[in-house]
Design a protein around this motif. Structure first.
Motif, PDB file in Angstrom:
ATOM      1  N   GLY A  39       0.805  -1.266   0.147  1.00 47.94           N
ATOM      2  CA  GLY A  39      -0.175   0.010  -0.014  1.00 47.94           C
ATOM      3  C   GLY A  39       0.716   1.249   0.035  1.00 47.94           C
ATOM      4  N   THR A  40       1.846   1.492   0.909  1.00 42.93           N
ATOM      5  CA  THR A  40       2.629   2.642   0.949  1.00 42.93           C
ATOM      6  C   THR A  40       4.012   2.490   0.285  1.00 42.93           C
ATOM      7  N   GLY A  41       4.441   1.354   0.085  1.00 38.71           N
ATOM      8  CA  GLY A  41       5.601   1.294  -0.672  1.00 38.71           C
ATOM      9  C   GLY A  41       5.786   1.547  -2.047  1.00 38.71           C
ATOM     10  N   VAL A  42       4.515   1.291  -2.763  1.00 37.53           N
ATOM     11  CA  VAL A  42       4.449   1.970  -4.094  1.00 37.53           C
ATOM     12  C   VAL A  42       4.790   3.251  -4.362  1.00 37.53           C
ATOM     13  N   VAL A  43       4.634   4.282  -3.168  1.00 40.65           N
ATOM     14  CA  VAL A  43       4.892   5.544  -3.344  1.00 40.65           C
ATOM     15  C   VAL A  43       6.309   5.897  -2.541  1.00 40.65           C
ATOM     16  N   THR A  44       6.492   5.181  -1.486  1.00 39.43           N
ATOM     17  CA  THR A  44       7.909   5.539  -0.721  1.00 39.43           C
ATOM     18  C   THR A  44       9.091   4.985  -1.534  1.00 39.43           C
ATOM     19  N   ILE A  45       9.004   3.533  -1.895  1.00 34.54           N
ATOM     20  CA  ILE A  45      10.233   3.099  -2.451  1.00 34.54           C
ATOM     21  C   ILE A  45      10.887   3.509  -3.654  1.00 34.54           C
ATOM     22  N   PRO A  46      10.111   4.071  -4.729  1.00 32.82           N
ATOM     23  CA  PRO A  46      10.750   4.805  -5.686  1.00 32.82           C
ATOM     24  C   PRO A  46      11.237   6.173  -5.281  1.00 32.82           C
ATOM     25  N   MET A  47      10.657   6.773  -4.235  1.00 28.44           N
ATOM     26  CA  MET A  47      11.393   8.217  -3.831  1.00 28.44           C
ATOM     27  C   MET A  47      12.591   7.920  -2.944  1.00 28.44           C
ATOM     28  N   ILE A  48      12.545   6.581  -2.363  1.00 27.81           N
ATOM     29  CA  ILE A  48      13.806   6.286  -1.452  1.00 27.81           C
ATOM     30  C   ILE A  48      14.855   5.909  -2.521  1.00 27.81           C
ATOM     31  N   ARG A  49      14.761   5.416  -3.393  1.00 26.68           N
ATOM     32  CA  ARG A  49      15.822   4.775  -4.676  1.00 26.68           C
ATOM     33  C   ARG A  49      16.042   6.326  -5.131  1.00 26.68           C
ATOM     34  N   LYS A  50      15.088   7.275  -5.472  1.00 25.88           N
ATOM     35  CA  LYS A  50      15.343   8.495  -6.407  1.00 25.88           C
ATOM     36  C   LYS A  50      16.567   9.408  -5.370  1.00 25.88           C
ATOM     37  N   ARG A  51      16.358   9.263  -4.057  1.00 24.76           N
ATOM     38  CA  ARG A  51      17.458  10.154  -3.402  1.00 24.76           C
ATOM     39  C   ARG A  51      18.779   9.456  -3.427  1.00 24.76           C
ATOM     40  N   GLY A  52      18.982   8.306  -3.760  1.00 25.92           N
ATOM     41  CA  GLY A  52      20.278   7.778  -3.907  1.00 25.92           C
ATOM     42  C   GLY A  52      20.541   6.454  -3.395  1.00 25.92           C
ATOM     43  N   PHE A  53      19.609   6.081  -2.679  1.00 27.32           N
ATOM     44  CA  PHE A  53      19.772   4.469  -1.743  1.00 27.32           C
ATOM     45  C   PHE A  53      19.373   3.431  -2.924  1.00 27.32           C
ATOM     46  N   ASN A  54      20.171   2.395  -3.045  1.00 21.62           N
ATOM     47  CA  ASN A  54      20.052   1.171  -3.858  1.00 21.62           C
ATOM     48  C   ASN A  54      18.669   0.618  -3.551  1.00 21.62           C
ATOM     49  N   SER A  55      18.314  -0.203  -4.453  1.00 26.20           N
ATOM     50  CA  SER A  55      16.989  -0.877  -4.638  1.00 26.20           C
ATOM     51  C   SER A  55      16.948  -1.850  -3.313  1.00 26.20           C
ATOM     52  N   ASN A  56      17.780  -2.526  -3.103  1.00 23.76           N
ATOM     53  CA  ASN A  56      17.774  -3.497  -1.886  1.00 23.76           C
ATOM     54  C   ASN A  56      17.656  -2.633  -0.560  1.00 23.76           C
ATOM     55  N   PHE A  57      18.192  -1.611  -0.480  1.00 21.03           N
ATOM     56  CA  PHE A  57      18.004  -0.790   0.746  1.00 21.03           C
ATOM     57  C   PHE A  57      16.849  -0.190   0.740  1.00 21.03           C
ATOM     58  N   ALA A  58      16.234   0.457  -0.365  1.00 25.62           N
ATOM     59  CA  ALA A  58      14.936   1.052  -0.441  1.00 25.62           C
ATOM     60  C   ALA A  58      13.859   0.116   0.146  1.00 25.62           C
TER      61      ALA A  58
END
Length: 643
Positions: free
Chosen positions: A252-271
């Motif tokens: 529910g929330t990850g579809v929004v938050t995870i791409p934003m975490i990646r966009k900030r510079g964190f890798n996919s696994n960490f996000a």
């Protein structure tokens, strides 16, 4: 996709919608209080309501599975025939439960081969549905439990059970007893306590509060290096405490938050790992804890407020550790803050108004529970408040049918949970009938040579194994049935033992190899599933360490153990130091990259700070502070030296 498959998918989807709505409305009617105003509706008689509810649960699974296969172009005639056979079989066995229940209520019933076969059919359908819906681990555990229940008297050594008649043992413990088995007391807890909270979580998600919470969280955290990750932790924590489903929270929330975490510079696994860890922790976060607090209070025999108060320090410590992990990771990656990299619109006045949709129901629930109202009454009061309040959201005013869809989604979630609970019912009933927990406690006591720490290590490992692939609530109930007597035999308080088991049941969702919450996050982030699970375990490591801290020093569970505030404050201080040392050690960075030796020493210092022995706590603190100061000074030297 062909026209036939499109039509089949549409029919199956409509069936899921209708059945889910029926489950939600019938479940709420069953526990609806009168509030001294409304007419009395429930509770409905167990003899017909539980089999009806389970029948609907299996039907919503069948329809959902058919919709999924039709959408993926994988629905065949064989599947349709299987669905038809299961429909006829589950209809008959549920009707027979009601028929036999009427006989038992009015006379004596002696089970025979017929009841054995019907019970095995009910168990087989449950195992099959659980395998497809929740994965192999929980279904295999249920199958082994059923096998042991029927053949335990032939097993070797200490595993052998007392001789029994299989024609009586299986029907009485698997299907026809309202106190145990598939439709036993655990299913009753789901119907009376858990169902209203799942419906509340679904309505909360459906009324649009989720998007507002995410936008506000991003707005508050956007100036920090780890801003999107911090926002994900905040949003997931709030929704996780209500929903009780870490996987649903991730999706529910990850579809929004995870791409934003990646966009900030964190890798996919960490996000993905941040979202999985934060969503998992929602189930240990007061005041609702995904309804676990209410179930735990009911089982332990204490008040709701006692459970909530006890978990405050461990839950806050866990989320502080997540923030620290993100802080050190952002340092390590040297992430820069820019205004363009977030991509989430600024919150509007409507978003701030929508916060009432989150905090209003939570306040009502806590207030009513503390005032002495039942869990069902408090949650339904929150639902009755939330439905009219949701119309402050213009999207709901335009499409009020969104609330009906949310009710249906909640009913579908309850039906799917009931499939897992059915297997847990078999497991717990087997444990009760065979005396395995008592035998395990005796064996573990001998093996651990009366060492509580060794017993806790074995119990923690067992909790993670038993919790693999299970939703948190079924995992907690199944694990405590095995581990509870063992931990109590070492002198642990009952609530402390339950809290220890519950934390590890929650942790199973991010623990490889069956880390269903981490895998769900990986599917959104695009990371590797196992790598995401390992990363989530590293980020959320305190969920494994904190239970040992309060098991060895229960002053960290407020109101249950040592109540002297000086002792509590001291223990909390050492816990805070342990959070800093362990987070920096696991990430491997604090002002600069840490060497392997420094990381090991910091982690050892954290373990020392969690020790119940004051000498070890002080030693751990001194070593940890010395390491931090050393790192700070060497970092200053490196920055001051010429390139």
């Amino acid at each position: 996709m062909s026209d036939n498959e499109t039509n089949t998918s549409r029919i199956a989807g409509y069936s899921v919608y209708v059945i889910g709505l029926v489950i939600a409305l019938a479940g709420l009617a069953n526990v609806m209080p009168t509030y001294n105003v409304l007419p009395q509706i429930g509770p409905f008689p167990v003899e017909w309501f539980r089999p009806l509810f389970y029948w609907l649960s299996v039907l919503v699974f069948i329809a959902g599975d058919a919709e999924r296969r039709a959408s993926a172009n994988r629905l065949s005639v064989v599947h349709l025939v299987a669905y038809g056979v299961v429909f006829v079989a589950i209809s008959y066995v549920c009707w027979d439960y009601y028929r036999i229940g009427q006989i038992i209520a009015n006379s004596v019933m002696f089970f025979g081969p017929r009841e054995l076969y019907i019970s095995l059919i009910a168990a087989t359908i449950s195992l099959w549905a659980c395998w497809l819906l929740w994965g192999a681990p929980i279904a295999i555990i249920g199958g082994l439990a059923l096998l042991y229940l029927g053949t335990g008297q032939y097993w070797p050594g200490p595993l052998a059970t007392a001789p029994s008649d299989i024609y009586d043992t299986i029907p009485a413990n698997v299907w026809y007893d309202s106190a145990q088995g598939i439709l036993g007391s655990i299913m009753g807890v789901v119907l009376t306590t858990v169902l209203p909270f799942i419906i509340l979580g679904a309505i909360l998600e459906g009324c649009g509060a989720g998007g507002s919470m995410i936008r506000i969280s991003f707005h508050l955290m956007k100036k920090f290096k780890g801003g999107p990750a911090y926002a994900a932790i905040l949003a997931s924590a709030l929704f996780g405490t209500v929903s009780g489903s870490a996987v649903a929270n991730v999706v529910g929330t990850g579809v929004v938050t995870i791409p934003m975490i990646r966009k900030r510079g964190f890798n996919s696994n960490f996000a993905g790992a941040v979202e999985a860890s934060a969503s998992t922790g929602g189930q240990i976060l007061p005041p609702i804890m995904g309804a676990a607090a209410l179930v735990m209070a009911d089982i332990v025999g204490v008040s709701y407020l006692t459970v909530v108060l006890a978990v405050v320090i461990p839950a806050v410590a866990y989320y502080v550790s997540l923030f620290l992990a993100v802080y050190f990771e952002a340092q390590k990656l040297d992430i820069k803050v820019t205004d363009e990299d977030v991509g989430v619109p600024e919150p509007t006045g409507q978003d701030w108004m929508n916060l009432m949709l989150v905090f209003g129901p939570i306040f009502v629930i806590v207030w009513l529970l503390v005032s002495g109202l039942s869990a069902a009454g408090a949650s339904i009061a929150a639902i009755l408040l939330l439905i009219p309040m949701s119309f402050i959201n213009p999207e709901i005013r335009k499409k009020p049918q969104m609330l009906i869809s949310a009710l249906s989604d909640g009913g579908k979630t309850v039906g799917q949970l009931a499939i897992a609970i059915a297997i847990v019912g078999i497991v717990v009933s087997t444990l009760s009938a065979t005396g395995v927990p008592t035998k395990f406690a005796v064996l573990l006591s001998v093996a651990s040579s009366s060492s509580l720490l060794f017993a806790l290590l074995i119990a923690a490992f067992g909790c993670i194994i038993l919790g693999m692939g299970m939703p948190t609530l079924p995992a907690y109930i199944a694990i405590i049935a095995v581990m509870g007597p063992t931990l109590q035999s070492f002198g642990m308080e009952l609530l402390t033992a339950h809290m220890f088991v519950f934390f590890f049941g929650v942790a199973a969702g991010i623990t490889p190899p069956v880390a269903i919450t981490a895998y769900a996050a990986a599917s959104v982030s695009g990371g590797r599933p196992i790598a995401t699970a390992i990363e989530a375990t590293r980020i959320g490591a305190m969920i494994f360490l904190v239970p040992f801290a309060y098991a060895l020093d229960d002053s960290l569970l407020l109101g249950t153990g040592e109540t002297d505030w000086l002792h509590v404050s001291t223990a909390t201080f050492f816990l805070a130091a342990a959070l800093y040392f362990s987070a920096s050690a696991l990430i491997g960075h604090d002002q600069r990259r840490l060497t392997v030796i420094e990381r090991l020493l910091r982690f050892a210092a954290a373990i020392g700070c969690l020790s119940p022995v004051l000498t070890w706590e002080i030693a751990g603190l001194v070593v940890g502070v010395a390491l931090v100061l050393f790192g700070y000074m060497t970092s200053r030297k490196m920055q001051g030296s010429p390139a």
